[in-house]
Structures are given as C-alpha cells and as structure tokens.
Scaffold this active site. Structure first.
Site, mmCIF file in Angstrom:
data_model
loop_
_atom_site.group_PDB
_atom_site.id
_atom_site.type_symbol
_atom_site.label_atom_id
_atom_site.label_comp_id
_atom_site.label_asym_id
_atom_site.label_seq_id
_atom_site.Cartn_x
_atom_site.Cartn_y
_atom_site.Cartn_z
ATOM 1 N N TYR A 10 -2.557 0.008 10.481
ATOM 2 C CA TYR A 10 -2.539 -0.674 9.207
ATOM 3 C C TYR A 10 -1.255 -0.245 7.686
ATOM 4 O O TYR A 10 -0.534 -0.541 7.337
ATOM 5 C CB TYR A 10 -3.422 -0.576 7.764
ATOM 6 C CG TYR A 10 -3.768 -0.484 6.636
ATOM 7 C CD1 TYR A 10 -4.217 -1.882 6.829
ATOM 8 C CD2 TYR A 10 -3.640 0.414 5.562
ATOM 9 C CE1 TYR A 10 -4.247 -2.297 4.979
ATOM 10 C CE2 TYR A 10 -3.146 0.124 4.457
ATOM 11 C CZ TYR A 10 -3.648 -1.394 4.177
ATOM 12 O OH TYR A 10 -4.037 -1.684 2.722
ATOM 13 N N SER A 46 1.049 -0.981 -0.041
ATOM 14 C CA SER A 46 0.058 -0.035 -0.126
ATOM 15 C C SER A 46 0.971 1.156 0.230
ATOM 16 O O SER A 46 2.167 1.243 0.622
ATOM 17 C CB SER A 46 -1.152 0.108 1.256
ATOM 18 O OG SER A 46 -1.237 1.150 1.395
#
Length: 237
Positions: free
Chosen positions: A147, A134
């Site tokens: 995250y 990501s």
C-alpha cells in the site's frame, strides 16, 4: 456554470464527502463506484440533475478498467482519484495476485484513465486532476508495504505529470491524508486508535470532510497557482 468532474471511488467515505462538497460548489459529477451502490443512489436522490452519469467497475481488474474507459463519453473537466482499499500483512506473505491487484487499482488504472481524458483537457487548455494519496506514500508503514509503495507511486506521478501539463493550463495535485475516521480504519480497536492519537499532535482522527474541504478549494479558481503539490492533512502526525 460548474465543471464536469469524474470522481473515481465516489462511494467511499472520502469520495462521498468530496462529492457533496463539489456539488455544493455548483459542479456536475460523474460518479464511479465498485460495490456500494446505496451511497451513489443517495447522492442521486439528493442532487438529481447534477449527477451526469454513474459507472460501476472494479478498477483492480484490468479488463474491467478497459470496459470502464469505453463508457467515458461525456466531456470531463476534472478527475478525483479517491478509490482504494487497504491491505495489511507482512510483505513476505503478500501474494503476487494481491500485488498485481494493488498496482492495477492504484497505479495503472489511474494512469489509463488520465491518459484517455488528458487530450481533451489539453485541447481546452484547462483541467484539474486530483489524487487522494496517503501519509504512507511519503513515510512508509510496516505491514502496509505494498500500500505504501503504490501510494508513493501516485505521489511521484502527480509531481511529474504536473510539470508536463502545467503549460497546457492543467493542474495536478494530491491530498495526502493521515489517520482519517473511515471504514478503512474500522479494523482497529479502541486501544490501537488511542495509541495512534497519542502520536498525532491534534490528538484525534481527521474526518472525511477535512479532506473534502481541501478538494473543493483545489477545484476553485483561487487555487490556480498550486501545482504538483502533495498537501498533507494529518493533524501534524
């Protein structure tokens, strides 16, 4: 003849798009999913003989991960780690249970799966390992601290393992998506989406296929000199 490729998280939007591209390229797949079996069933109906196995497991649970490892008996030439879930909230309000689940899902389970499959790849002197990470693993995001941290751990793992196994003919890389139009971003309202698009030079969300096309390339012979790369697909964000 194509490769036998395990897709971890094949029922997600990006995982499914990658599965379709790899099937189109002539590979055989082993599909892992957590809860969304409908998508897996659709892939099986469409591509029958090219689907070698289906596995259900909650990889945020250590015991379920170990159960999953015991099922991996077919020879595997490549792995795609595309599973995941988002977690939004202030860091100081994040529970230890959530932290443990996120670390297990994004860090420890991929480590254990790779550790089990790597010896056979080394013995054959060939293999491909691909992580879908990501943009937040590089840039970090407020309200997504955990995250961001686990995605950063994936990036570091890719860079380090790539150096270790390159002499054995194994490629290890990652694709780092920006804002992709998936269910993971479905919680955003139109106003929030518009604000994000203003920050993206291409003024739009990416699609799962934007990620899948690169994944297909990284499993081709033409990508053989790409090693330890974190490839941004962000529209310039």
């Amino acid at each position: 003849m194509g490769k036998n490729i395990l897709i971890v998280g094949a029922s997600g939007d990006i995982g499914t798009a990658i599965a379709r591209q790899l099937l189109e390229a002539g590979h055989q797949l082993l599909l892992h999913y957590h809860t969304n079996k409908q998508i897996i069933n659709e892939l099986c109906k469409e591509h029958g003989e090219a689907i070698l196995a289906i596995y259900q497991a909650d990889l945020s649970n250590e015991q379920d991960c170990k159960r999953f490892l015991k099922m991996l008996e077919i020879s595997i030439d490549g792995i795609v780690f595309a599973s995941g879930k988002a977690y939004y909230g202030l860091f100081q309000e994040t529970s230890e249970t959530t932290m443990d689940e996120m670390i297990q899902l994004y860090v420890k389970s991929p480590w254990l799966i790779t550790k089990q499959l790597l010896p056979k790849m080394i013995s054959k002197q060939t293999g491909t390992i691909l992580f879908i990470t990501s943009i937040w693993g590089e840039q970090g995001a407020s309200n997504e601290v955990v995250y961001s941290a686990v995605k950063g751990a994936q990036n570091s793992f890719v860079k380090a393992l790539a150096k270790e196994v390159a002499p054995s003919g194994i490629s290890v890389n990652a694709i780092s998506p920006g804002f992709i139009d998936t269910k993971m971003n479905g919680h955003l309202c139109e106003k929030e989406r518009a604000a994000i698009f203003k920050e993206i030079p291409q003024n739009r969300a990416g699609t799962p296929d934007d990620i899948a096309y690169m994944a297909r390339f990284l499993f081709s012979d033409e990508s053989s000199y790409i090693q330890g790369a974190i490839i941004d697909i962000t529209g310039g964000w």
